[in-house]
Scaffold this motif. Structure first.
Motif, mmCIF file in Angstrom:
data_model
loop_
_atom_site.group_PDB
_atom_site.id
_atom_site.type_symbol
_atom_site.label_atom_id
_atom_site.label_comp_id
_atom_site.label_asym_id
_atom_site.label_seq_id
_atom_site.Cartn_x
_atom_site.Cartn_y
_atom_site.Cartn_z
ATOM 1 N N TRP A 77 0.815 -1.209 0.000
ATOM 2 C CA TRP A 77 0.000 0.000 0.000
ATOM 3 C C TRP A 77 0.856 1.270 0.000
ATOM 4 O O TRP A 77 0.369 2.349 0.356
ATOM 5 C CB TRP A 77 -0.925 0.010 1.216
ATOM 6 C CG TRP A 77 -1.963 -1.060 1.150
ATOM 7 C CD1 TRP A 77 -1.887 -2.306 1.716
ATOM 8 C CD2 TRP A 77 -3.220 -1.000 0.486
ATOM 9 N NE1 TRP A 77 -3.023 -3.020 1.439
ATOM 10 C CE2 TRP A 77 -3.850 -2.246 0.687
ATOM 11 C CE3 TRP A 77 -3.873 -0.018 -0.260
ATOM 12 C CZ2 TRP A 77 -5.115 -2.527 0.156
ATOM 13 C CZ3 TRP A 77 -5.121 -0.302 -0.785
ATOM 14 C CH2 TRP A 77 -5.730 -1.544 -0.574
ATOM 15 N N ALA A 78 2.106 1.160 -0.416
ATOM 16 C CA ALA A 78 2.973 2.339 -0.464
ATOM 17 C C ALA A 78 2.416 3.386 -1.434
ATOM 18 O O ALA A 78 2.564 4.589 -1.216
ATOM 19 C CB ALA A 78 4.384 1.930 -0.873
ATOM 20 N N LEU A 79 1.779 2.925 -2.499
ATOM 21 C CA LEU A 79 1.127 3.810 -3.459
ATOM 22 C C LEU A 79 -0.347 3.438 -3.541
ATOM 23 O O LEU A 79 -0.684 2.252 -3.589
ATOM 24 C CB LEU A 79 1.769 3.685 -4.846
ATOM 25 C CG LEU A 79 3.232 4.121 -4.976
ATOM 26 C CD1 LEU A 79 3.743 3.825 -6.375
ATOM 27 C CD2 LEU A 79 3.367 5.610 -4.663
ATOM 28 N N ASP A 80 -1.213 4.441 -3.556
ATOM 29 C CA ASP A 80 -2.645 4.164 -3.689
ATOM 30 C C ASP A 80 -2.940 3.585 -5.063
ATOM 31 O O ASP A 80 -2.410 4.066 -6.082
ATOM 32 C CB ASP A 80 -3.457 5.448 -3.495
ATOM 33 C CG ASP A 80 -3.435 5.921 -2.058
ATOM 34 O OD1 ASP A 80 -3.088 5.106 -1.180
ATOM 35 O OD2 ASP A 80 -3.754 7.104 -1.820
ATOM 36 N N PRO A 81 -3.794 2.555 -5.138
ATOM 37 C CA PRO A 81 -4.147 1.999 -6.450
ATOM 38 C C PRO A 81 -5.043 2.957 -7.233
ATOM 39 O O PRO A 81 -5.683 3.840 -6.661
ATOM 40 C CB PRO A 81 -4.911 0.712 -6.086
ATOM 41 C CG PRO A 81 -5.454 0.971 -4.713
ATOM 42 C CD PRO A 81 -4.437 1.836 -4.023
ATOM 43 N N LEU A 107 -10.647 5.444 2.403
ATOM 44 C CA LEU A 107 -10.760 4.005 2.165
ATOM 45 C C LEU A 107 -9.416 3.295 2.114
ATOM 46 O O LEU A 107 -9.243 2.233 2.710
ATOM 47 C CB LEU A 107 -11.509 3.763 0.855
ATOM 48 C CG LEU A 107 -13.022 3.975 0.863
ATOM 49 C CD1 LEU A 107 -13.578 3.771 -0.532
ATOM 50 C CD2 LEU A 107 -13.670 3.013 1.840
ATOM 51 N N PHE A 108 -8.464 3.846 1.383
ATOM 52 C CA PHE A 108 -7.192 3.162 1.212
ATOM 53 C C PHE A 108 -6.460 3.012 2.542
ATOM 54 O O PHE A 108 -5.794 2.004 2.794
ATOM 55 C CB PHE A 108 -6.317 3.897 0.197
ATOM 56 C CG PHE A 108 -6.875 3.877 -1.195
ATOM 57 C CD1 PHE A 108 -7.440 2.726 -1.715
ATOM 58 C CD2 PHE A 108 -6.847 5.011 -1.990
ATOM 59 C CE1 PHE A 108 -7.956 2.691 -3.003
ATOM 60 C CE2 PHE A 108 -7.370 4.995 -3.268
ATOM 61 C CZ PHE A 108 -7.928 3.837 -3.775
ATOM 62 N N HIS A 109 -6.576 4.006 3.397
ATOM 63 C CA HIS A 109 -5.977 3.899 4.729
ATOM 64 C C HIS A 109 -6.608 2.751 5.509
ATOM 65 O O HIS A 109 -5.909 1.972 6.159
ATOM 66 C CB HIS A 109 -6.154 5.207 5.491
ATOM 67 C CG HIS A 109 -5.870 5.088 6.959
ATOM 68 N ND1 HIS A 109 -4.577 4.993 7.465
ATOM 69 C CD2 HIS A 109 -6.700 5.024 8.046
ATOM 70 C CE1 HIS A 109 -4.639 4.863 8.788
ATOM 71 N NE2 HIS A 109 -5.907 4.895 9.154
ATOM 72 N N MET A 110 -7.934 2.637 5.449
ATOM 73 C CA MET A 110 -8.620 1.573 6.181
ATOM 74 C C MET A 110 -8.309 0.201 5.603
ATOM 75 O O MET A 110 -8.157 -0.776 6.350
ATOM 76 C CB MET A 110 -10.130 1.824 6.168
ATOM 77 C CG MET A 110 -10.574 3.051 6.947
ATOM 78 S SD MET A 110 -9.994 3.038 8.681
ATOM 79 C CE MET A 110 -10.754 1.526 9.286
ATOM 80 N N LEU A 111 -8.184 0.107 4.289
ATOM 81 C CA LEU A 111 -7.825 -1.173 3.670
ATOM 82 C C LEU A 111 -6.400 -1.569 4.048
ATOM 83 O O LEU A 111 -6.112 -2.742 4.290
ATOM 84 C CB LEU A 111 -7.981 -1.075 2.158
ATOM 85 C CG LEU A 111 -9.421 -0.919 1.653
ATOM 86 C CD1 LEU A 111 -9.435 -0.675 0.147
ATOM 87 C CD2 LEU A 111 -10.260 -2.146 2.004
ATOM 88 N N HIS A 112 -5.513 -0.589 4.092
ATOM 89 C CA HIS A 112 -4.136 -0.837 4.543
ATOM 90 C C HIS A 112 -4.145 -1.313 5.991
ATOM 91 O O HIS A 112 -3.444 -2.264 6.359
ATOM 92 C CB HIS A 112 -3.311 0.445 4.388
ATOM 93 C CG HIS A 112 -1.893 0.310 4.805
ATOM 94 N ND1 HIS A 112 -1.071 1.405 5.009
ATOM 95 C CD2 HIS A 112 -1.134 -0.776 5.116
ATOM 96 C CE1 HIS A 112 0.115 0.987 5.382
ATOM 97 N NE2 HIS A 112 0.111 -0.323 5.466
ATOM 98 N N ARG A 113 -4.960 -0.671 6.807
ATOM 99 C CA ARG A 113 -5.018 -1.015 8.228
ATOM 100 C C ARG A 113 -5.520 -2.442 8.444
ATOM 101 O O ARG A 113 -4.931 -3.208 9.202
ATOM 102 C CB ARG A 113 -5.919 -0.026 8.968
ATOM 103 C CG ARG A 113 -6.111 -0.348 10.447
ATOM 104 C CD ARG A 113 -6.859 0.754 11.167
ATOM 105 N NE ARG A 113 -7.184 0.388 12.534
ATOM 106 C CZ ARG A 113 -6.303 0.368 13.528
ATOM 107 N NH1 ARG A 113 -5.047 0.715 13.307
ATOM 108 N NH2 ARG A 113 -6.683 0.020 14.747
ATOM 109 N N VAL A 114 -6.611 -2.817 7.776
ATOM 110 C CA VAL A 114 -7.144 -4.166 7.970
ATOM 111 C C VAL A 114 -6.198 -5.206 7.370
ATOM 112 O O VAL A 114 -6.128 -6.344 7.843
ATOM 113 C CB VAL A 114 -8.565 -4.287 7.376
ATOM 114 C CG1 VAL A 114 -8.557 -4.377 5.861
ATOM 115 C CG2 VAL A 114 -9.280 -5.501 7.981
#
Length: 224
Positions: A77-81, A107-114
């Motif tokens: 997740w270093a770069l957002d898709p 969203l991307f932060h939460m997906l990275h977190r989970v």
């Protein structure tokens, strides 16, 4: 003595020396271990069983376990898709809705977190907070017990469309699977149908904070 015989003798000597060294090490280990019934895991302080709470404790210490869990998700997740419907430069309705949702809920932060929390134990969950006004233990609207999207309810009324209000991520230590699908004809056979999730909330004043734990029963349709 011929060169061939000398080389063979050197080889035989090397093999004998190697075997002697291995036997010496084996004998030393046998003397150190006594009768051979020593419990090395106990002497090294290793627990007999490791549960999700233990993994969470090791992770929280920010040592090697923390690095092992986080290295792959952090790289992934270093770069957002890029999420898009078409390659047309003009934004579609879906693309605009996705961008609005990403801005609103990060969203991307939460997906990275989970993704990170899923690596602590065997799994993690992402709770979907919906605006349907129902309890978390009740099925989410618009999806049936087999996981199919519904445009209308069983009585023929249109399926309720609701807004995604928030996302919450949890690791396995905070989640218990209460029930699983037992119908062998259901595509979700064997998968969870109900969870218990522990919510940790901060209470008190800004100067004096403490945590309180609250457990909620959650239907599978509200969880990823």
């Amino acid at each position: 003595m011929a060169d061939g015989e000398k080389k063979q003798m050197d080889k035989d000597t090397f093999v004998r020396l190697t075997e002697t060294a291995l036997l010496s090490r084996q004998a030393l280990l046998e003397r150190l271990s006594g009768d051979g019934n020593r419990n090395y895991e106990s002497e090294c302080g290793y627990p007999d069983t490791i549960d999700a709470a233990t993994y969470k404790k090791y992770y929280s210490r920010r040592g090697l376990a923390h690095r092992i869990v986080e290295v792959l998700p952090d790289e992934s997740w270093a770069l957002d898709p890029l999420v898009y419907e078409t390659e047309d430069p003009e934004q579609t309705v879906f693309e605009q809705a996705w961008e609005d949702l990403q801005t609103k809920l990060n969203l991307f932060h939460m997906l990275h977190r989970v993704d990170r929390l899923s690596g602590i134990g065997r799994f993690g969950v992402l709770l979907l907070g919906l605006s349907d006004g129902k309890l978390l233990s009740q099925p989410a609207p618009g999806i049936d017990s087999r996981g199919r999207v519904m445009t209308q309810n069983a009585d023929g009324t249109p399926a309720l469309k609701c807004e995604l209000l928030y996302l919450r991520a949890f690791d396995e230590a905070a989640v218990t699977v209460n029930r699983r699908e037992t119908d062998v004809t259901n595509p979700r056979f064997g998968q969870p149908t109900e969870y218990s999730i522990i919510f940790e909330e901060e209470v008190g004043t800004k100067e004096v904070q403490s945590s309180t734990l609250q457990t909620q029963v959650v239907h599978w349709s509200r969880v990823i």
